[in-house]
Scaffold this motif. Structure first.
Motif, PDB file in Angstrom:
ATOM      1  N   THR A 129      -1.770  20.762  10.933  1.00  0.00           N
ATOM      2  CA  THR A 129      -0.321  20.516  10.769  1.00  0.00           C
ATOM      3  C   THR A 129       0.324  21.482   9.782  1.00  0.00           C
ATOM      4  O   THR A 129       1.517  21.737   9.870  1.00  0.00           O
ATOM      5  N   THR A 180     -16.547  22.086  12.520  1.00  0.00           N
ATOM      6  CA  THR A 180     -15.498  21.125  12.897  1.00  0.00           C
ATOM      7  C   THR A 180     -14.195  21.879  13.128  1.00  0.00           C
ATOM      8  O   THR A 180     -13.699  22.570  12.248  1.00  0.00           O
ATOM      9  N   GLN A 216     -13.842  15.556  19.916  1.00  0.00           N
ATOM     10  CA  GLN A 216     -13.485  14.405  19.086  1.00  0.00           C
ATOM     11  C   GLN A 216     -12.234  13.815  19.753  1.00  0.00           C
ATOM     12  O   GLN A 216     -11.200  14.479  19.809  1.00  0.00           O
TER      13      GLN A 216
HETATM   14  P1  UTP Z   1      -8.260  20.021   7.456  1.00  0.00           P
HETATM   15  O1  UTP Z   1      -7.618  18.783   6.992  1.00  0.00           O
HETATM   16  O2  UTP Z   1      -8.238  21.206   6.587  1.00  0.00           O
HETATM   17  O3  UTP Z   1      -7.667  20.504   8.837  1.00  0.00           O
HETATM   18  O4  UTP Z   1      -9.743  19.699   7.905  1.00  0.00           O
HETATM   19  P2  UTP Z   1      -6.524  19.939   9.737  1.00  0.00           P
HETATM   20  O5  UTP Z   1      -6.483  18.462   9.728  1.00  0.00           O
HETATM   21  O6  UTP Z   1      -6.697  20.614  11.040  1.00  0.00           O
HETATM   22  O7  UTP Z   1      -5.259  20.613   9.037  1.00  0.00           O
HETATM   23  P3  UTP Z   1      -3.930  19.985   8.426  1.00  0.00           P
HETATM   24  O8  UTP Z   1      -4.376  19.261   7.171  1.00  0.00           O
HETATM   25  O9  UTP Z   1      -3.329  19.088   9.458  1.00  0.00           O
HETATM   26  O10 UTP Z   1      -3.087  21.196   8.145  1.00  0.00           O
HETATM   27  C1  UTP Z   1     -10.841  20.559   7.668  1.00  0.00           C
HETATM   28  C2  UTP Z   1     -11.581  20.873   8.946  1.00  0.00           C
HETATM   29  O11 UTP Z   1     -11.952  19.669   9.605  1.00  0.00           O
HETATM   30  C3  UTP Z   1     -11.514  19.658  10.946  1.00  0.00           C
HETATM   31  C4  UTP Z   1     -10.354  20.669  11.010  1.00  0.00           C
HETATM   32  O12 UTP Z   1     -10.279  21.246  12.292  1.00  0.00           O
HETATM   33  C5  UTP Z   1     -10.731  21.671   9.942  1.00  0.00           C
HETATM   34  O13 UTP Z   1     -11.548  22.681  10.471  1.00  0.00           O
HETATM   35  N1  UTP Z   1     -11.114  18.296  11.328  1.00  0.00           N
HETATM   36  C6  UTP Z   1     -10.261  17.575  10.565  1.00  0.00           C
HETATM   37  C7  UTP Z   1     -11.615  17.769  12.490  1.00  0.00           C
HETATM   38  O14 UTP Z   1     -12.410  18.420  13.218  1.00  0.00           O
HETATM   39  N2  UTP Z   1     -11.233  16.512  12.868  1.00  0.00           N
HETATM   40  C8  UTP Z   1     -10.376  15.765  12.139  1.00  0.00           C
HETATM   41  O15 UTP Z   1     -10.073  14.617  12.538  1.00  0.00           O
HETATM   42  C9  UTP Z   1      -9.882  16.320  10.953  1.00  0.00           C
END
Ligand code: UTP
Length: 289
Positions: A15, A9, A103
């Motif tokens: 952020t 994923t 997504q």
């Molecule tokens: P994280 O919450 O650590 O990643 O999700 P994020 O949302 O990219 O980072 P912040 O919290 O805003 O800093 C863990 C993993 O899940 C994926 C992210 O890319 C990451 O690899 N993810 C998260 C998705 O693919 N889709 C989403 O809607 C949310």
């Protein structure tokens, strides 16, 4: 049933790394000179999984380009006679058989996994979160596949966490069945230390049975309006056993700037070409501060 496919994923906003992630994927940030996502793709391949599905989103094109051919760059490197670099560039393209799915709205990790449903079909699969990088003699996922082979149920990776860290993890209530292996009795997402059912926190490696998709479809948005994987796992637990495996290895939480920095320093120190000089530099810094 053999695990043939892996989902990675990589669609989140990242952020915590803004503004760096405004126009480039977090998953492409490098630990020294290799993007985070390449580490997990390599772990999947080293674990024997050849088909990889990367869930991407708007602004993540660099990931596809990274694992694709770049004729222009290859040509330029050939002209320069940089055979070592050429090999590195070609390796990324030959690493695995990768498909991409978008997504369309970032509705959480659970939703990202659900996006891969059609590509996975009715078979168990591995799930990698590319902001958890695990260093180990035997790849962490390979260790987990061994557990899956024996128990035939979903397996989630766990590590021991300090009590004050519980708010950053999904935490399991365990019943130990073997050394390093636990049956999961329940899961709590980001509990306060006093509410944590154990000191075993979930990290970003999973083997999931395809029934998880039905559960995620039934999952209503939780914290922050997102569909949480943990909520889907909790529903799955009502139907099937889930096991947790305390993997052998070191996990780096590269999803936060501090964890990313620590991992960068550790990886750089281990590099034969950079480590000695970098160590010298760090020691000098220490002296002058
Ligand atoms: P994280 O919450 O650590 O990643 O999700 P994020 O949302 O990219 O980072 P912040 O919290 O805003 O800093 C863990 C993993 O899940 C994926 C992210 O890319 C990451 O690899 N993810 C998260 C998705 O693919 N889709 C989403 O809607 C949310």
């Amino acid at each position: 049933m053999k695990i043939r496919k892996a989902v990675v994923t990589a669609a989140g906003w990242g952020t915590r790394f803004l503004p760096a992630t405004k126009a480039q994927p977090k998953e492409m940030l490098p630990l020294v000179d290799k993007p985070m996502i390449q580490y997990v793709v390599e772990e999947a391949v080293a674990s024997g999984i050849k088909q990889i599905i990367i869930v991407t989103a708007l602004g993540k094109r660099a990931i596809e380009d990274h694992f694709d051919r770049s004729f222009e760059l290859e040509y330029a490197l050939k002209q320069k006679g940089s055979s070592e670099l050429l090999e590195k560039v070609q390796q990324t393209m030959e690493l695995a058989n990768i498909s991409y799915i978008r997504q369309k709205e970032q509705l959480g990790l659970g939703h990202a996994v659900l996006t891969a449903k059609e590509l996975i079909g009715d078979e168990p699969f591995a799930l990698f979160l590319p902001d958890d990088i695990i260093e180990s003699k035997i790849p962490a996922m390979k260790q987990m596949l061994g557990v899956y082979d024996r128990y035939g149920s979903s397996v989630i990776a766990v590590q021991t966490i300090a009590p004050e860290e519980s708010k950053a993890y999904g935490v399991i209530a365990p019943r130990q069945v073997e050394k390093r292996i636990y049956q999961v009795l329940s899961l709590v997402e980001k509990p306060e230390p006093e509410d944590a059912p154990s000191n075993l926190g979930i990290v970003g490696r999973y083997i999931l049975t395809p029934e998880i998709f039905d559960m995620l479809e039934k999952t209503t948005p939780g914290k922050g309006g997102e569909i949480q994987l943990t909520d889907g796992l909790r529903l799955l637990l009502k139907k099937q056993k889930i096991y947790a495996y305390q993997f052998q290895g070191t996990r780096h939480d590269t999803g936060t700037p501090l964890g990313f920095l620590k991992a960068s320093v550790e990886f750089a120190l281990k590099r034969p070409d950079l480590g000695p000089r970098f160590k010298e530099y760090l020691q000098q810094l220490n002296l002058s501060n």
